[in-house]
Structures are given as structure tokens and as C-alpha cells.
Enzyme design. Structure first.
Site, PDB file in Angstrom:
ATOM      1  CE  LYS A 197      -4.061  -2.188   1.923  1.00  0.00           C
ATOM      2  NZ  LYS A 197      -4.771  -2.885   3.794  1.00  0.00           N
TER       3      LYS A 197
ATOM      4  CD  GLN B 158      -3.114  -4.218   6.698  1.00  0.00           C
ATOM      5  OE1 GLN B 158      -3.923  -3.226   5.987  1.00  0.00           O
ATOM      6  NE2 GLN B 158      -3.831  -5.291   5.958  1.00  0.00           N
TER       7      GLN B 158
ATOM      8  CG  ASP C 161      -9.143   0.772   6.009  1.00  0.00           C
ATOM      9  OD1 ASP C 161      -9.355  -0.013   4.538  1.00  0.00           O
ATOM     10  OD2 ASP C 161      -8.521   0.506   6.529  1.00  0.00           O
TER      11      ASP C 161
HETATM   12  N1  GUN Z   1      -7.167  -6.520   6.420  1.00  0.00           N
HETATM   13  C1  GUN Z   1      -7.822  -7.347   5.719  1.00  0.00           C
HETATM   14  N2  GUN Z   1      -8.751  -6.311   4.438  1.00  0.00           N
HETATM   15  C2  GUN Z   1      -8.169  -4.960   5.555  1.00  0.00           C
HETATM   16  C3  GUN Z   1      -8.740  -3.402   4.484  1.00  0.00           C
HETATM   17  O1  GUN Z   1      -8.895  -3.422   3.312  1.00  0.00           O
HETATM   18  N3  GUN Z   1      -8.005  -2.939   5.427  1.00  0.00           N
HETATM   19  C4  GUN Z   1      -7.435  -2.752   6.655  1.00  0.00           C
HETATM   20  N4  GUN Z   1      -7.478  -1.969   7.474  1.00  0.00           N
HETATM   21  N5  GUN Z   1      -7.171  -4.122   7.106  1.00  0.00           N
HETATM   22  C5  GUN Z   1      -7.775  -4.933   6.139  1.00  0.00           C
END
Ligand code: GUN
Length: 305
Positions: A53, A97, A120
Site C-alpha cells: 500500500k 491494518q 478504509d
Molecule cells: N485487512 C484485510 N483487509 C483490510 C482492509 O481493507 N483494510 C484494513 N485496514 N485492514 C484489512
């Protein structure tokens, strides 16, 4: 007849091109868009996701920082860190995350992120706006799925859409987005009676359950658009071999590498029935990160209106 494959990589690349243009326009105004991605602990999958990311952000001209904390971090310390990022005027997007270690309440953390930096789309304020059908920062994976469906040129309005899975990250926002586009939406889950019969009604079928090859060809309406959100890693075993017996390519990968990535849909058989289908990998996966970049530039634009 074999389904057309939806190329998530190509569609993600075109979104990234538009993000880059919007980032350049902001930079022309002296604004540097920025995202901070927070990871707590050393879950190997999270390590890769977070690194990718931040790296993608930098590739598109967005300042992408990773903040990494040890697995023993207290909830108070993480909340204080999020509050600091909320107050930092140079940061447009904050992503923590998931999953978080057990001593940290993820709900409290999500609720602490400023809604206008919540790239998110997980904060209850943004979830509420999404379910009201109003403009907001929306969750990236279902947002990507809508783009994939649109790429087929088929209309969503009036179609029967079935979402398998009711998670807060995918299933529920997916249903809200399809409803906002005037589909007739059903969510299936572990307690649904005769799930295959419900799935067979779907013109648009989204599988987000996290069970390898759960969706068989017999659950698919001929000509349907089938979107596979699943990412399941199979290891070498007699069960994996049996599961993949229709998919020579995946079986060969399993045998040569000892592991293979598969979706929630039995792709090899489903493609003979569906009209459109996403592969795994190369379908939904690349879209999630592209949509995160889109949310980040969107957050930056809104904050500097
Ligand atoms: N863990 C798995 N998918 C995601 C996501 O889309 N965002 C976040 N913050 N954590 C995740």
C-alpha cells in the site's frame, strides 16, 4: 460457451492513471497528498499488504508512510497515535491494518480515526453515509467490485444481485453499493436456507466467504457476472488435489510450488456457465489497492476544497 474474463489488473492500472493525474493537479496547487499506513505486530500477510500500500502510494506521487509497532503495543498507545495522525494537517489518509493483536479493540481504533481521513471507509459515520446512499469514503474492496462490474458494460440497475458473505469489510458495504445502483440485493450467509438456490437467481453473484472453491458451477445462473473476492491459500494435501481436479493449471502450481492461491469460486467449472468472471489472482485483488489510492486522493481533494 466460456465466460469472458474480467481483467482486474488492467482496470486497476487505468484507475491508477487517473489517480496520478489528480495527484499532479493537487501538487500544482502546492498540496502533497499523504497516507499513513499503520501496522501493529508482524503478521506476515499484513506485512506484505502494508508495504504494498505504501509503495503504491509513492509510485503514484502520494507520500506513503508506514508506521510499524510491536505486537505488544497497548490500545491506549495506538489510540494516542491515531489521535496524533488525526491532528497532523499534512496527512490526508489513515489506514490501520487489520487484524490487530487481541489486547487492542479494533472497533475503538476505527472509531477514533477522523472520518475525513478514513480511507478504509470503516468509521461508523462513513458506513452510515454509505447505507444512506450518500457520497462518502467507501470501503475499497466492494468499491473495486462495482468498477469491475461496470467494466463489463452491463447495467446494474434492475438486476438480481446476490452477495455471499456478510462481513463489515466486504459483504455489507457491497450490498449497500449494489442497492445504491438500484440492483435487487440479497445477502447470503452461514444460516441461509438453500443458499445454492438463492445464488442461482443472481444476475450478479459476489462471493466473499473465504472458503476455497465454495461456489460451484451448479450455483451459477447461465450468463451471470461472477465476482470472486476470495483469496485462499491451499497447501499440498490430498484434499487440495481433490478440490483442484478440474483445474489443470492450479493443480500443476500446487504440485510444483507446494502451494497455490484460489478464490471462493470453482473457476475452472464456473467459467463454462457464467457470462463474465474474475480470476484469482488478477481480479478483485489489484482493485483494492487502486481504490485505496483513489480514496486517498479524494480525501486530499476534499480537505483542500
Ligand atoms: N485487512 C484485510 N483487509 C483490510 C482492509 O481493507 N483494510 C484494513 N485496514 N485492514 C484489512
Amino acid at each position: 460457451m466460456s465466460a469472458c474474463t474480467i481483467d482486474g489488473k488492467a482496470i486497476a492500472a487505468s484507475i491508477e492513471t487517473s489517480v496520478r493525474r489528480r495527484v499532479d493537479a493537487l501538487k500544482c496547487r502546492g498540496i502533497q497528498p499523504a497516507i499513513t499506513v499503520v501496522r501493529v505486530g508482524d503478521d506476515p500477510a499484513s506485512e506484505i499488504y502494508v508495504r504494498n500500500k505504501a509503495r503504491k502510494a509513492r509510485e503514484l506521487g502520494i507520500a506513503g508512510d508506514e508506521l510499524i509497532f510491536p505486537a505488544g503495543l497497548t490500545e491506549e498507545a495506538l489510540l494516542a497515535e491515531v489521535a496524533r495522525l488525526n491532528g497532523d494537517a499534512t496527512i490526508d489518509g489513515i489506514l490501520v491494518q487489520l487484524p490487530l493483536p487481541p489486547q487492542i479493540n479494533a472497533t475503538r481504533v476505527i472509531e477514533t480515526i477522523a472520518p475525513d481521513k478514513d480511507v478504509d471507509g470503516f468509521h461508523p459515520f462513513n458506513v452510515g453515509l454509505l447505507h444512506l446512499g450518500r457520497a462518502t469514503l467507501a470501503p475499497c474492496t466492494p468499491g473495486g467490485v462495482v468498477r469491475l462490474i461496470d467494466s463489463t458494460g452491463e447495467t446494474i440497475e434492475g438486476k438480481r444481485a446476490v452477495v455471499i458473505g456478510r462481513s463489515d469489510i466486504v459483504g455489507k458495504p457491497m450490498a449497500a453499493m449494489l442497492l445504491a445502483r438500484n440492483a435487487t440485493v440479497t445477502i447470503c450467509h452461514s444460516r441461509t436456507r438453500d443458499l445454492p438456490a438463492v445464488a442461482r437467481e443472481a444476475d450478479i453473484l459476489v462471493a466473499a466467504i473465504g472458503r476455497p472453491l465454495f461456489v460451484s458451477a451448479s450455483m451459477i445462473k447461465p450468463g451471470a457476472i461472477v465476482i470472486d473476492v476470495g483469496m485462499n491459500r491451499l497447501e499440498r494435501s490430498s484434499e487440495s488435489e481433490a478440490l483442484l481436479n478440474a483445474d489443470g493449471g492450479k493443480l500443476a502450481q500446487l504440485r510444483s510450488r507446494g502451494t497455490v492461491l484460489v478464490g471462493d469460486v470453482d473457476f475452472a467449472r464456473a467459467r463454462e456457465i457464467a457470462g463474465w468472471i474474475t480470476p484469482v489472482p488478477g481480479g478483485v485483488g489489484p482493485m483494492t489497492i487502486a481504490m485505496l489510492m483513489l480514496n486517498t486522493v479524494e480525501a486530499a481533494e476534499r480537505r483542500h476544497q
